[in-house]
Structures are given as C-alpha cells and as structure tokens.
Design a protein around this motif. Structure first.
Motif, PDB file in Angstrom:
ATOM      1  N   VAL B 270      26.251  36.498  77.973  1.00  0.00           N
ATOM      2  CA  VAL B 270      25.885  35.097  78.204  1.00  0.00           C
ATOM      3  C   VAL B 270      24.380  34.900  78.034  1.00  0.00           C
ATOM      4  CG1 VAL B 270      25.760  33.281  79.953  1.00  0.00           C
ATOM      5  CG2 VAL B 270      27.860  34.626  79.696  1.00  0.00           C
ATOM      6  N   LEU B 271      23.602  35.844  78.581  1.00  0.00           N
ATOM      7  CA  LEU B 271      22.141  35.743  78.430  1.00  0.00           C
ATOM      8  C   LEU B 271      21.750  35.795  76.951  1.00  0.00           C
ATOM      9  CD1 LEU B 271      20.920  38.024  81.354  1.00  0.00           C
ATOM     10  CD2 LEU B 271      20.708  35.550  81.179  1.00  0.00           C
ATOM     11  N   GLY B 272      22.447  36.643  76.192  1.00  0.00           N
ATOM     12  CA  GLY B 272      22.178  36.736  74.762  1.00  0.00           C
ATOM     13  C   GLY B 272      22.416  35.411  74.065  1.00  0.00           C
ATOM     14  N   ILE B 273      23.551  34.789  74.399  1.00  0.00           N
ATOM     15  CA  ILE B 273      23.856  33.495  73.778  1.00  0.00           C
ATOM     16  C   ILE B 273      22.791  32.462  74.160  1.00  0.00           C
ATOM     17  CG2 ILE B 273      25.487  31.576  73.785  1.00  0.00           C
ATOM     18  CD1 ILE B 273      27.728  33.628  74.041  1.00  0.00           C
ATOM     19  N   LEU B 274      22.378  32.490  75.431  1.00  0.00           N
ATOM     20  CA  LEU B 274      21.359  31.531  75.871  1.00  0.00           C
ATOM     21  C   LEU B 274      20.041  31.740  75.113  1.00  0.00           C
ATOM     22  CD1 LEU B 274      21.866  31.325  79.741  1.00  0.00           C
ATOM     23  CD2 LEU B 274      22.431  29.622  77.996  1.00  0.00           C
ATOM     24  N   THR B 275      19.664  33.030  74.924  1.00  0.00           N
ATOM     25  CA  THR B 275      18.441  33.325  74.179  1.00  0.00           C
ATOM     26  C   THR B 275      18.538  32.757  72.764  1.00  0.00           C
ATOM     27  OG1 THR B 275      18.531  35.428  75.336  1.00  0.00           O
ATOM     28  CG2 THR B 275      16.806  35.164  73.709  1.00  0.00           C
ATOM     29  N   ASP B 276      19.703  32.972  72.166  1.00  0.00           N
ATOM     30  CA  ASP B 276      19.926  32.490  70.806  1.00  0.00           C
ATOM     31  C   ASP B 276      19.766  30.974  70.736  1.00  0.00           C
ATOM     32  OD1 ASP B 276      20.965  34.222  68.471  1.00  0.00           O
ATOM     33  OD2 ASP B 276      21.883  32.232  68.186  1.00  0.00           O
ATOM     34  N   VAL B 277      20.385  30.295  71.701  1.00  0.00           N
ATOM     35  CA  VAL B 277      20.296  28.834  71.733  1.00  0.00           C
ATOM     36  C   VAL B 277      18.838  28.404  71.885  1.00  0.00           C
ATOM     37  CG1 VAL B 277      20.876  26.787  73.084  1.00  0.00           C
ATOM     38  CG2 VAL B 277      22.640  28.482  72.557  1.00  0.00           C
ATOM     39  N   LEU B 278      18.127  29.123  72.761  1.00  0.00           N
ATOM     40  CA  LEU B 278      16.716  28.813  72.986  1.00  0.00           C
ATOM     41  C   LEU B 278      15.930  28.870  71.680  1.00  0.00           C
ATOM     42  CD1 LEU B 278      15.199  28.370  75.749  1.00  0.00           C
ATOM     43  CD2 LEU B 278      14.277  30.667  75.402  1.00  0.00           C
ATOM     44  N   PHE B 279      16.176  29.927  70.908  1.00  0.00           N
ATOM     45  CA  PHE B 279      15.460  30.066  69.644  1.00  0.00           C
ATOM     46  C   PHE B 279      15.855  28.975  68.651  1.00  0.00           C
ATOM     47  CE2 PHE B 279      14.028  34.239  70.957  1.00  0.00           C
ATOM     48  CZ  PHE B 279      12.850  34.381  70.259  1.00  0.00           C
ATOM     49  N   ARG B 280      17.124  28.619  68.659  1.00  0.00           N
ATOM     50  CA  ARG B 280      17.555  27.570  67.722  1.00  0.00           C
ATOM     51  C   ARG B 280      16.931  26.228  68.073  1.00  0.00           C
ATOM     52  NH1 ARG B 280      21.729  29.389  64.410  1.00  0.00           N
ATOM     53  NH2 ARG B 280      22.610  31.338  65.185  1.00  0.00           N
ATOM     54  N   VAL B 281      16.883  25.956  69.373  1.00  0.00           N
ATOM     55  CA  VAL B 281      16.252  24.703  69.808  1.00  0.00           C
ATOM     56  C   VAL B 281      14.777  24.708  69.416  1.00  0.00           C
ATOM     57  CG1 VAL B 281      15.566  23.356  71.825  1.00  0.00           C
ATOM     58  CG2 VAL B 281      17.880  24.282  71.680  1.00  0.00           C
ATOM     59  N   ALA B 282      14.122  25.867  69.636  1.00  0.00           N
ATOM     60  CA  ALA B 282      12.711  25.978  69.277  1.00  0.00           C
ATOM     61  C   ALA B 282      12.531  25.728  67.779  1.00  0.00           C
ATOM     62  CB  ALA B 282      12.179  27.356  69.648  1.00  0.00           C
ATOM     63  N   GLN B 283      13.434  26.285  66.986  1.00  0.00           N
ATOM     64  CA  GLN B 283      13.383  26.099  65.535  1.00  0.00           C
ATOM     65  C   GLN B 283      13.395  24.600  65.185  1.00  0.00           C
ATOM     66  OE1 GLN B 283      12.721  27.473  62.269  1.00  0.00           O
ATOM     67  NE2 GLN B 283      14.240  29.032  62.656  1.00  0.00           N
ATOM     68  N   HIS B 284      14.299  23.870  65.852  1.00  0.00           N
ATOM     69  CA  HIS B 284      14.414  22.436  65.583  1.00  0.00           C
ATOM     70  C   HIS B 284      13.164  21.683  66.028  1.00  0.00           C
ATOM     71  CE1 HIS B 284      18.596  22.890  64.510  1.00  0.00           C
ATOM     72  NE2 HIS B 284      18.624  21.601  64.213  1.00  0.00           N
ATOM     73  N   LEU B 285      12.651  22.068  67.202  1.00  0.00           N
ATOM     74  CA  LEU B 285      11.511  21.328  67.746  1.00  0.00           C
ATOM     75  C   LEU B 285      10.221  21.645  66.997  1.00  0.00           C
ATOM     76  CD1 LEU B 285      12.188  21.538  71.587  1.00  0.00           C
ATOM     77  CD2 LEU B 285      12.629  19.645  70.015  1.00  0.00           C
ATOM     78  N   LEU B 286      10.037  22.934  66.651  1.00  0.00           N
ATOM     79  CA  LEU B 286       8.777  23.338  66.037  1.00  0.00           C
ATOM     80  C   LEU B 286       8.726  23.013  64.547  1.00  0.00           C
ATOM     81  CD1 LEU B 286       8.311  26.835  67.720  1.00  0.00           C
ATOM     82  CD2 LEU B 286       7.007  24.757  68.174  1.00  0.00           C
ATOM     83  N   PHE B 287       9.866  23.132  63.893  1.00  0.00           N
ATOM     84  CA  PHE B 287       9.857  22.966  62.436  1.00  0.00           C
ATOM     85  C   PHE B 287      10.853  21.899  61.995  1.00  0.00           C
ATOM     86  CE2 PHE B 287       9.340  27.575  63.451  1.00  0.00           C
ATOM     87  CZ  PHE B 287       7.958  27.577  63.393  1.00  0.00           C
ATOM     88  N   PRO B 288      10.633  20.669  62.404  1.00  0.00           N
ATOM     89  CA  PRO B 288      11.580  19.610  62.031  1.00  0.00           C
ATOM     90  C   PRO B 288      11.666  19.436  60.511  1.00  0.00           C
ATOM     91  CG  PRO B 288       9.568  18.672  62.956  1.00  0.00           C
ATOM     92  CD  PRO B 288       9.505  20.163  63.182  1.00  0.00           C
ATOM     93  N   TRP B 289      10.590  19.818  59.830  1.00  0.00           N
ATOM     94  CA  TRP B 289      10.579  19.653  58.372  1.00  0.00           C
ATOM     95  C   TRP B 289      11.560  20.584  57.693  1.00  0.00           C
ATOM     96  CZ3 TRP B 289       9.251  24.241  56.109  1.00  0.00           C
ATOM     97  CH2 TRP B 289       8.540  25.138  56.902  1.00  0.00           C
ATOM     98  N   ASN B 290      11.974  21.629  58.402  1.00  0.00           N
ATOM     99  CA  ASN B 290      12.851  22.630  57.797  1.00  0.00           C
ATOM    100  C   ASN B 290      14.313  22.319  58.058  1.00  0.00           C
ATOM    101  OD1 ASN B 290      13.067  24.964  56.263  1.00  0.00           O
ATOM    102  ND2 ASN B 290      13.468  26.198  58.084  1.00  0.00           N
ATOM    103  N   VAL B 291      14.578  21.234  58.768  1.00  0.00           N
ATOM    104  CA  VAL B 291      15.944  20.913  59.164  1.00  0.00           C
ATOM    105  C   VAL B 291      16.501  19.869  58.205  1.00  0.00           C
ATOM    106  CG1 VAL B 291      17.381  20.019  61.011  1.00  0.00           C
ATOM    107  CG2 VAL B 291      15.371  21.399  61.552  1.00  0.00           C
ATOM    108  N   GLU B 292      17.675  20.162  57.699  1.00  0.00           N
ATOM    109  CA  GLU B 292      18.346  19.235  56.804  1.00  0.00           C
ATOM    110  C   GLU B 292      18.565  17.924  57.549  1.00  0.00           C
ATOM    111  OE1 GLU B 292      19.529  19.349  52.927  1.00  0.00           O
ATOM    112  OE2 GLU B 292      20.060  21.207  53.944  1.00  0.00           O
ATOM    113  N   ARG B 293      18.069  16.858  56.991  1.00  0.00           N
ATOM    114  CA  ARG B 293      18.275  15.581  57.673  1.00  0.00           C
ATOM    115  C   ARG B 293      19.103  14.657  56.794  1.00  0.00           C
ATOM    116  NH1 ARG B 293      12.919  13.429  60.062  1.00  0.00           N
ATOM    117  NH2 ARG B 293      12.903  15.255  61.391  1.00  0.00           N
TER     118      ARG B 293
END
Lengths: 268, 295
Positions: B270-293
């Motif tokens: 569960v902690l692993g999944i949470l870490t993964d989610v954390l990184f994905r959220v960070a990806q979206h927040l930090l690099f919005p330009w890299n997200v398919e819109r």
C-alpha cells in the motif's frame, strides 16, 4: 538589389572554408568561399553529403572549420551567437515553455526587460499568426505551428543573418507550402539576409534570390546561380512564378546538375 | 445535401442502384474480442477489470487457505485473519510508529541519493568528459550487490539508522545515476544547439534547457528507483533493527505469526502504491506542459 558596390562589408563572408575529417583524408568542404548580400535570400542546394549542412553549421558556429574564417559585417566570428539566428529541421521550440515564453527566451538571453520582451513577443506571434496560441504549450501544436514558434523566437532576436536548415523538411506538402508563403511575407517585411538549405529544387527557386549549388566529395561550390528571371521581385504566389519565362529553364538546369551529381557517385 | 448537389451537376451516383436519399446500411463490424490488438479500454472498463484482477487475487488466496490441511492453515492465513492482524498491529502494537520510521528512512536516503545522483547523472549525460571520467567506476559499483555491504555497514555504523540509510543509498544511487544519464542523453541535441545559437552560455544551456527538458523523465526514473528502495529497506531492517516494518516482520517470524508478516507485506504494498501516486501527482503539478491536454 545589388549593394556590393557600396563598399560596406557584407553581412556574411566565408573565406576559404575547409572542413576535414580523419586527419585530412576526408574533405567535407574544400576551400569554399562566398559572400552574402544584404536582404538577399540564398539557397544552398546539392545532393546529400555535399557539405551544405556542414557549411551552414559552420556559419552558425555550431561546428568549426579546419581552415578558413568567417566574418559578419567584416568582424571575424567564432562560435554561435544571436547575430546568426538558426531554424532547425527538428522542432526546437521548448516544450516546457508556452509559445509566448518561447519567443521571449532569446530576448531574455539578450537582456531585454520583461515589459519590452512581452510586447515584442506579442508582435512576433502575430506576425506568424499564432497570437491566439500565446499561452499554449508546443505539445498541443502541429508541426507547422511549432516551426512558426521557432521562427518568431529567432526573428525576435533580430539576427543579422537568418540560417535555415531544411526548416520545412518535416512538414507535409500543404503546410510546407503555407510556410514557404509565410517566409516570403516575413522576409519582405523584416528585411532579412537569409540562407536556407533545401533538397527541394522547386522550394529553392521559389524562395531564393540566389542559389549556391554544392557538389560532393569534396564539398565545393559547383555553381552560383542568380535567380534573375524574377527581376528582383519576390512572388508570393507560386502559380504566378511558374509561368514566368525562365522558370522552366532554371528548374531544368538544377535538375540536370542534380542528376550529374548523382550519376557521378554511382560510377565512382 | 451533398449527394443531391452531386446529382445536379451530373456526377455519377456512387450509391449505384439504391435510392440516393436513403442512408447507406449500417456497417457490421466483426465482434470485438477480449484479446483485441490496439484496443484501449474505456476508463470505466479499466477500473472494472482492475477490480476484477484484485478480487481474483484475493479469491485465489482465500481458496488456497481453505484447501490447505487444517493443521497447516496457520501458515497460510485467510484474508480476514490477515486483515485482523493488520488491525491489531495498528491498534495495539503501535505499528504506525514502525511505518513512520520506515518511511522516514526511505525518504531521507532517497532524498540523499537523488541529491547526489541527479546532478551527477545530468552532468554525465551532458558532457562526454564527465562520462568518461565516472562511468567505468560507477558501472562497476552497479554490479556490487548492495546487500553485501550490510556486514561492512554494521561494523562501521552499528545497528543505527545511519547504517540502514547508507544501505538504501548504496542500493539506489548507482542505478539512479545510470537512468538519469540516459534521460539526459535523450534530450534532443537540437534543443541545446538552438539555445547556443540564441546566445546562451554553457551554464544557461545546462540549467535553462537540458535540466527542464530532462526533468519529467528524471522524475519517472526516481519513481522507479524508490520502489527498489523499499526492497533494500526491508533487508536492512530485517538484518538489524529494533523498529521499522522489517523488524516487525522479523519478530513475527520468530513466533510463526504468518498473519502479521503478511499484514506487514501488505502495508508495504500500500505504501508503494501511495508513493507511486505521489510521484504521478508531482509529475502533473510540476510539468503541466508534459501532460496531454484534450480540450
């Protein structure tokens, strides 16, 4: 059109440029010299491997020649600089910046203040018909739009010479045509000295006031052809251009030269 | 509309003998299979299938429990027993403290590994000389099993937090560097060249072009490596620790409390999944330009 008589130094002068590899056993360029005239568009044409890209990259300062030197308005140059703006075939608009910030990037490097930067970026975005996409990221743009962002970014630095390495090579035929027409429009308005590499003979005749044809192995200037059938005019409409007397002759001449080059290496 | 106009100017009627005003009959596509190439399930169906997969896993587990001989069942506890053990762990044995300790070790060591590894990886990716200087040595280090450092670290640091953090650091950093080296080399060289022709200095090209261009994939590499970090954490805690998830598991093992071991493993998942989610959220927040819109 001819400004050579005024005695001022040309926007770019390449003096006896050679580029040797493998300790001189392979010569990509062999003693190439030319001068650009102000506000002229010069096309570099030639078969693959003729050194035209190397020549352009040497002019840009991204590569260094083995022999010879380069002058911009009489001053020797070494290495890249904003006096020689470059448009690449690959899309080089920065994906992490909006179109607006992309255009501002070069001006920021030049130390232009925020307010002026923004204003000028808006102007150049309008010039390339992207004012509605100022806040968009390149990812959501088509290839043609990305290339227009790169063009606006480079023009915004007001380079003395604009270098283009097959800038429309990756675009499909229709977009390519639109970009060529846009180029003519921009260059007429901005009064730029331009060097454009192209494989496309039709594109060379359409864009250029002068065509430098390179032969290969070693890379030399095979012919320096003024596109004088245009009588110093630039035609934005291709359909008008192809009907001019002289168009077919020039096209024929270039195709024949290209065939000569290809056959030479086949038999060699 | 278009057809009638076509008819008016005498174009051939492509519908043949059928009346032009009738819509063409519906196209009958072949039946969609479960194993269909190029098929992207709708998000609704992806959720459904994902849930189905998880249920299948727990079902098999439960089935395994009841198929095991009565005398051996405590070695394969049921889902409910593990859930109860998990509840007991948190409510009666202050498991939260162990979880937090483990998270602390992971994040400190991973932060340290990133703080050292990311700049080195980027420099190696950018500059051939740095690559030539460091790559042979670092490649060698990659082949040394991190676990083999445990005796050494225990001698040096004793059973301290520092020993565990050092093990995680060693286990992660060399792979992290090589991934980030690749991420950096994957930045198109034309981006750097474009910056140089615009008059960027080497420093400006590095910080203003290479770093932002590589950052999204660097973050992906970090996300993958933190998963490896969890592996080393458990090893470190099993070998010599009083607290942390690994220590709890080791203690439970001594008393054959399989349900507690499984509950701890589940917690790590569960902690692993949470870490993964954390990184994905960070990806979206930090690099919005890299997200398919899509708009």
């Amino acid at each position: 059109m001819d400004t050579a008589a005024t005695g001022t130094a040309p926007p770019l002068r390449a003096i006896r440029i050679s580029k040797e590899y493998l300790g001189g056993s392979f010569k990509a360029l062999d003693d190439v010299s030319f001068e650009l005239r102000e506000n002229q568009i010069t096309a570099f044409v030639g078969p693959s491997g003729c050194g035209k890209t190397t020549m352009l990259r040497i002019v840009a300062g991204l590569e260094y020649p083995t022999r010879g030197r380069l002058e911009v308005f009489g001053k020797p140059v070494v290495g890249p600089g904003p006096d020689r703006g470059m448009i690449f075939q690959a899309y080089t608009s920065f994906p992490w910046l909006t179109a607006q910030k992309n255009v501002e990037y070069g001006m920021k490097l030049m130390g232009i203040g925020t307010g002026e930067r923004r204003e000028r970026a808006n102007g150049f975005l309008k010039l390339v018909h992207l004012e509605k996409f100022a806040g968009s990221y390149p990812r959501s743009m088509s290839g043609g739009m990305k290339q227009r962002v790169a063009l606006a970014r480079t023009l915004a630095q007001n380079p003395k010479v604009l270098l283009m390495d097959e800038p429309f090579g990756a675009l499909d035929a229709q977009v390519r045509w639109e970009m060529q027409e846009l180029m003519i429009e921009l260059i007429e308005r901005e009064k730029k000295t331009v060097v454009a590499i192209t494989h496309d003979i039709e594109e060379a005749i359409y864009l250029a006031d002068r065509i430098i044809f390179f032969s290969r192995q070693p890379g030399r200037i095979k012919a320096d052809i003024p596109v004088d059938f245009k009588n110093g005019r630039r035609y934005q409409r291709k359909e008008e251009l192809v009907r001019l007397p002289g168009y077919a002759d020039l096209e024929h001449r270039l195709f024949a030269m290209m065939r000569e080059e290809i056959q030479e290496t086949k038999t060699a | 509309m278009q057809e009638s106009r076509a008819a008016a100017i005498g174009a051939p009627n492509h519908a043949g003998h059928e009346a032009a005003n009738d819509p063409a009959p519906l196209f009958v596509a072949p039946k969609e299979r479960f194993l269909e190439f190029r098929l992207q399930p709708t998000s609704q169906r992806a959720w459904m299938l994902g849930t189905l997969g998880a249920l299948g896993f727990f079902g098999l587990w439960e089935l395994g429990h009841y198929l095991t001989a009565e005398s051996a069942r405590k070695f394969l506890p049921s889902v409910e027993q593990v859930a109860r053990a998990l509840y007991v762990l948190f409510s009666e044995r202050n498991f939260l403290h162990d979880v937090l300790i483990s998270c602390y070790r992971i994040f400190v060591s991973f932060f340290a590994a990133s703080a050292v590894g990311v700049p080195i990886g980027i420099l190696m990716g950018c500059f051939g000389n740095v690559r030539a200087l460091l790559n042979p040595t670092l490649s060698g280090w990659r082949y040394l099993p991190a676990a083999s450092f445990i005796p050494l670290l225990l001698v040096w640091f004793g059973p301290t937090d520092l020993a565990k953090i050092a093990l995680l650091f060693i286990g992660v950093i060399f792979f992290l560097i090589s991934l980030i080296l690749d991420n950096t080399r994957a930045v198109p060289k034309e981006l750097v060249e474009a910056a140089l022709t615009m008059g960027a200095s080497r420093r400006e090209a590095l910080t203003g072009v290479v770093v932002p261009a590589a950052m999204p994939t660097v973050l992906d590499s970090m996300r993958n490596m933190i998963a490896v970090g969890w592996t080393y954490l458990v090893i470190a805690e099993i070998v010599g620790a009083q607290d942390g998830i690994g220590a709890v598991m080791m203690r439970a093992g001594r008393f054959l409390n399989v349900d507690t071991i499984m509950a701890a493993i589940f917690t790590i998942g569960v902690l692993g999944i949470l870490t993964d989610v954390l990184f994905r959220v960070a990806q979206h927040l930090l690099f919005p330009w890299n997200v398919e819109r899509r708009s």
